[in-house]
Scaffold this active site. Sequence first.
Site, PDB file in Angstrom:
ATOM      1  N   LYS A 109       0.832  -1.211   0.000  1.00 35.01           N
ATOM      2  CA  LYS A 109       0.000   0.000   0.000  1.00 35.01           C
ATOM      3  C   LYS A 109       0.868   1.262   0.000  1.00 35.01           C
ATOM      4  O   LYS A 109       0.536   2.238  -0.655  1.00 35.01           O
ATOM      5  CB  LYS A 109      -0.957  -0.001   1.194  1.00 35.01           C
ATOM      6  CG  LYS A 109      -2.084  -1.023   1.033  1.00 35.01           C
ATOM      7  CD  LYS A 109      -3.209  -0.820   2.031  1.00 35.01           C
ATOM      8  CE  LYS A 109      -4.356  -1.784   1.733  1.00 35.01           C
ATOM      9  NZ  LYS A 109      -5.481  -1.653   2.641  1.00 35.01           N
ATOM     10  N   LYS A 190      -4.887  -8.960  -6.113  1.00 32.21           N
ATOM     11  CA  LYS A 190      -6.092  -9.134  -5.282  1.00 32.21           C
ATOM     12  C   LYS A 190      -7.216  -8.177  -5.722  1.00 32.21           C
ATOM     13  O   LYS A 190      -6.934  -7.029  -6.068  1.00 32.21           O
ATOM     14  CB  LYS A 190      -5.705  -8.830  -3.820  1.00 32.21           C
ATOM     15  CG  LYS A 190      -6.784  -9.114  -2.811  1.00 32.21           C
ATOM     16  CD  LYS A 190      -6.354  -8.723  -1.401  1.00 32.21           C
ATOM     17  CE  LYS A 190      -6.569  -7.260  -1.128  1.00 32.21           C
ATOM     18  NZ  LYS A 190      -6.778  -6.934   0.301  1.00 32.21           N
ATOM     19  N   LYS A 193     -11.418  -3.121  -2.842  1.00 31.98           N
ATOM     20  CA  LYS A 193     -12.471  -2.115  -2.971  1.00 31.98           C
ATOM     21  C   LYS A 193     -11.939  -0.725  -3.252  1.00 31.98           C
ATOM     22  O   LYS A 193     -12.642   0.135  -3.761  1.00 31.98           O
ATOM     23  CB  LYS A 193     -13.409  -2.126  -1.756  1.00 31.98           C
ATOM     24  CG  LYS A 193     -12.748  -1.859  -0.417  1.00 31.98           C
ATOM     25  CD  LYS A 193     -13.809  -1.836   0.667  1.00 31.98           C
ATOM     26  CE  LYS A 193     -13.562  -2.829   1.778  1.00 31.98           C
ATOM     27  NZ  LYS A 193     -12.259  -2.726   2.458  1.00 31.98           N
TER      28      LYS A 193
HETATM   29  N1  AQP Z   1      -9.824 -10.144  -2.846  1.00 29.03           N
HETATM   30  C1  AQP Z   1     -10.100 -10.701  -1.690  1.00 29.03           C
HETATM   31  N2  AQP Z   1     -10.339 -12.028  -1.607  1.00 29.03           N
HETATM   32  C2  AQP Z   1     -10.640 -12.608  -0.418  1.00 29.03           C
HETATM   33  N3  AQP Z   1     -10.736 -11.927   0.744  1.00 29.03           N
HETATM   34  C3  AQP Z   1     -10.509 -10.599   0.699  1.00 29.03           C
HETATM   35  N4  AQP Z   1     -10.513  -9.650   1.644  1.00 29.03           N
HETATM   36  C4  AQP Z   1     -10.210  -8.463   1.087  1.00 29.03           C
HETATM   37  N5  AQP Z   1     -10.008  -8.596  -0.222  1.00 29.03           N
HETATM   38  C5  AQP Z   1     -10.179  -9.920  -0.499  1.00 29.03           C
HETATM   39  C6  AQP Z   1     -10.837  -9.877   3.048  1.00 29.03           C
HETATM   40  O1  AQP Z   1     -11.888  -8.978   3.373  1.00 29.03           O
HETATM   41  C7  AQP Z   1     -11.779  -8.633   4.741  1.00 29.03           C
HETATM   42  C8  AQP Z   1     -11.923  -7.161   4.922  1.00 29.03           C
HETATM   43  O2  AQP Z   1     -10.839  -6.502   4.312  1.00 29.03           O
HETATM   44  P1  AQP Z   1     -10.497  -5.029   4.761  1.00 29.03           P
HETATM   45  O3  AQP Z   1     -11.615  -4.137   4.458  1.00 29.03           O
HETATM   46  O4  AQP Z   1     -10.096  -5.026   6.191  1.00 29.03           O
HETATM   47  O5  AQP Z   1      -9.224  -4.598   3.967  1.00 29.03           O
HETATM   48  P2  AQP Z   1      -8.397  -5.246   2.856  1.00 29.03           P
HETATM   49  O6  AQP Z   1      -7.973  -6.633   3.198  1.00 29.03           O
HETATM   50  O7  AQP Z   1      -7.289  -4.296   2.542  1.00 29.03           O
HETATM   51  O8  AQP Z   1      -9.486  -5.319   1.702  1.00 29.03           O
HETATM   52  P3  AQP Z   1      -9.607  -4.460   0.410  1.00 29.03           P
HETATM   53  O9  AQP Z   1     -10.909  -4.742  -0.237  1.00 29.03           O
HETATM   54  O10 AQP Z   1      -8.377  -4.662  -0.435  1.00 29.03           O
HETATM   55  O11 AQP Z   1      -9.648  -2.992   0.967  1.00 29.03           O
HETATM   56  P4  AQP Z   1      -8.738  -1.771   0.632  1.00 29.03           P
HETATM   57  O12 AQP Z   1      -8.796  -1.643  -0.852  1.00 29.03           O
HETATM   58  O13 AQP Z   1      -9.353  -0.615   1.352  1.00 29.03           O
HETATM   59  O14 AQP Z   1      -7.371  -2.104   1.118  1.00 29.03           O
HETATM   60  C9  AQP Z   1     -10.428  -9.177   5.236  1.00 29.03           C
HETATM   61  O15 AQP Z   1     -10.658 -10.351   5.974  1.00 29.03           O
HETATM   62  C10 AQP Z   1      -9.700  -9.491   3.971  1.00 29.03           C
HETATM   63  O16 AQP Z   1      -8.800 -10.568   4.141  1.00 29.03           O
END
Ligand code: AQP
Length: 326
Positions: A109, A190, A193
């Site tokens: 990030k 991955k 969002k």
């Molecule tokens: N692509 C993915 N596949 C499976 N699991 C996923 N998770 C996130 N992306 C995937 C799981 O969703 C939960 C919540 O995630 P988060 O909101 O705490 O942050 P993150 O892991 O950083 O998810 P994002 O969507 O990628 O958010 P941003 O873009 O804001 O960083 C976690 O359990 C994560 O493992």
Amino acid sequence: MVTFSGVQPSGIVTLGNYLGALKHFKAHGAKEDNLYCIVDLHALTSTTDSKALKAQSKTLAAIYMALGIHEHSTIFIQSHVPMHSELAWILQCTARMGELERMTQFKDKSAKKINVNTGLFTYPTLMAADILLYDTNIVPVGIDQKQHIELTRDLAERFNNTYREIFTIPEPQIAKHGAKIYSLTEPTKKMSKSDENVKSFISILDDEATIRRKIKSATTDSVGEINFDEENQPGVSNLLTIYSLCKEISIDQTLEHFNGQNYGFLKSEVAQAIVDELTPIQDRYNQIMSDKDLLNSTLKAGSEVAGKKAWRKMQKVKKAVGFYNE
Ligand code: AQP
């Protein structure tokens, strides 16, 4: 048995968040012992848009409720329970710089940002606080969070050894299949969002036409055969994974279904499976969004339950570290 997990209100929940984490937000006993949080403090590491943060927090709470999570578990907003920040500071003083520097999520990030805030660096200590405040045993997460849970375990053990046995050592619960859903446009990355390319992810609230359009434009390959081969056919394999999880069938059954078919058929079937999975959730979401009182009272009740538990735990932590309070 205590379960804790959270999602950041940093954008609209993706199909990846849903299939990798939210779908596994289950109850393992009493409602007070299953805690599912909207981790808005974490979202501050990636946004300064206050209006968006507020709206996305409400949306995420309504999504939890649309999934029925509030019926069997306690749902609450992280910033409503100030003990999360309080314990995070103590755990920052427990963690080593080198440990946090090794976190791959921080490396990924921070590489994308010009200005990296210190919150992004110390994020795993806040996540450890979230988990350790509640004597959590199980943390259902996607595979990308495994390293953070390992750090949480290390911090808990170090704290227990330095002071006294205060924290329970948690275990991650990671699905054997589908713990990482990949971007539709770059299927080795991955699905996220906060990805700027909206075509790369399916939002849990995308309408049918958008879902069909995004799946139609998903990256595949020139092999022309439907195989589950994550290394050589990552796009096709990702679509097969999504199909199998939406249909709740194995990859072998999925391959049987697509035997001899072409990519056009694969995409239309995957899009339909997603639409079938998300439509009932979206219907319930719309009802909940129109019942503000139910949403707010559920969150208030949740933060009261969580707040009481967190307060009790912090009394023990403060005593252990030696904060004077006679
Ligand atoms: N692509 C993915 N596949 C499976 N699991 C996923 N998770 C996130 N992306 C995937 C799981 O969703 C939960 C919540 O995630 P988060 O909101 O705490 O942050 P993150 O892991 O950083 O998810 P994002 O969507 O990628 O958010 P941003 O873009 O804001 O960083 C976690 O359990 C994560 O493992």
